[in-house]
Design a protein around this motif. Sequence first.
Motif, PDB file in Angstrom:
ATOM      1  N   SER A   1     -15.954 -11.651  -4.261  1.00 47.56           N
ATOM      2  CA  SER A   1     -14.967 -12.365  -3.658  1.00 47.56           C
ATOM      3  C   SER A   1     -13.640 -11.891  -4.079  1.00 47.56           C
ATOM      4  N   THR A   2     -12.818 -11.759  -3.229  1.00 49.05           N
ATOM      5  CA  THR A   2     -11.440 -11.440  -3.629  1.00 49.05           C
ATOM      6  C   THR A   2     -10.433 -11.744  -2.445  1.00 49.05           C
ATOM      7  N   PHE A   3      -8.935 -11.414  -2.466  1.00 54.33           N
ATOM      8  CA  PHE A   3      -8.369 -11.630  -1.278  1.00 54.33           C
ATOM      9  C   PHE A   3      -7.433 -10.306  -1.319  1.00 54.33           C
ATOM     10  N   VAL A   4      -6.825 -10.206  -0.244  1.00 56.08           N
ATOM     11  CA  VAL A   4      -5.697  -9.188  -0.029  1.00 56.08           C
ATOM     12  C   VAL A   4      -4.523  -9.760   0.805  1.00 56.08           C
ATOM     13  N   GLN A   5      -3.445  -8.967   0.531  1.00 59.26           N
ATOM     14  CA  GLN A   5      -2.141  -9.507   1.436  1.00 59.26           C
ATOM     15  C   GLN A   5      -1.457  -8.303   1.904  1.00 59.26           C
ATOM     16  N   THR A   6      -1.107  -8.204   3.149  1.00 60.11           N
ATOM     17  CA  THR A   6      -0.344  -7.132   3.742  1.00 60.11           C
ATOM     18  C   THR A   6       0.726  -7.431   4.533  1.00 60.11           C
ATOM     19  N   SER A   7       1.594  -6.617   4.708  1.00 60.76           N
ATOM     20  CA  SER A   7       2.786  -6.958   5.801  1.00 60.76           C
ATOM     21  C   SER A   7       2.602  -6.088   7.004  1.00 60.76           C
ATOM     22  N   PHE A   8       1.720  -5.030   6.929  1.00 60.65           N
ATOM     23  CA  PHE A   8       1.452  -4.289   8.085  1.00 60.65           C
ATOM     24  C   PHE A   8       0.973  -5.112   9.016  1.00 60.65           C
TER      25      PHE A   8
ATOM     26  N   VAL B   1       2.014 -12.692   8.394  1.00 64.48           N
ATOM     27  CA  VAL B   1       2.362 -11.594   7.555  1.00 64.48           C
ATOM     28  C   VAL B   1       2.476 -12.150   5.970  1.00 64.48           C
ATOM     29  N   MET B   2       1.777 -11.300   4.989  1.00 68.99           N
ATOM     30  CA  MET B   2       1.493 -11.615   3.566  1.00 68.99           C
ATOM     31  C   MET B   2       1.094 -12.844   3.373  1.00 68.99           C
ATOM     32  N   GLU B   3      -0.136 -13.180   4.236  1.00 68.18           N
ATOM     33  CA  GLU B   3      -0.957 -14.493   3.933  1.00 68.18           C
ATOM     34  C   GLU B   3      -2.266 -13.762   3.339  1.00 68.18           C
ATOM     35  N   ASN B   4      -2.820 -14.660   2.518  1.00 67.65           N
ATOM     36  CA  ASN B   4      -4.309 -14.353   1.785  1.00 67.65           C
ATOM     37  C   ASN B   4      -5.095 -14.100   3.000  1.00 67.65           C
ATOM     38  N   ILE B   5      -6.036 -12.825   2.923  1.00 65.54           N
ATOM     39  CA  ILE B   5      -7.081 -12.572   3.644  1.00 65.54           C
ATOM     40  C   ILE B   5      -8.435 -12.634   2.655  1.00 65.54           C
TER      41      ILE B   5
END
Length: 191
Positions: free
Chosen positions: A159-166, A116-120
């Motif tokens: 390139s970029t990154f996202v974070q999500t808690s879902f 959860v909330m780690e970089n993708i």
Amino acid sequence: MIDRLRTEDHPVLTGLVALVSVGLVVGLVLGGVALGATRFLGIGEDPSAETVSDDVDFYLPKPSPTDGPSGPLITLAPSEDGGESQSQPAEPEESESEEPEQDEITLSAGQTSVGVMENIDLTGVYPGGEGSVLQVQKFASGGWQDFPVTAVVSNETFSTFVQTSFQGVNRFRVVDNDTGTASNEIKVTVG
């Protein structure tokens, strides 16, 4: 008695004169210390004197276009069993369909599962999309919704990154809102 009346009648003026006098004395002392330090350190000496740095020239060449990567930069996902995805290297088939078409966006993820909330990490290729701003979208509630992340195409890559808690399987894609071109979707398990 007259001098005493003058200072007692104007205490603000007397204080102001005292303040200016103290400031002037402190400024002169600090200026003298700074002058002595610059002479001791050799700052501000004669510029015609030869130093080591006189032998060094700074040369900046004119920029010229360079060739970018010849193919898409794609990170392959590991196999389901966690081992090597193939025991033998596959021979590439020469086919027109493997090369991304002009204006086709190819998206890949650096991870297949994260906490959860780690970089993708999202990377991809967008041939012909130089300078485009790509909007990251997430599939939720039965449709694609804008995610608060964008990526800029440079040298036909981004390139970029996202974070999500879902938690669970999350589906992402990128869209060029100017042209309406959308990438393939990628799936990442969170949790």
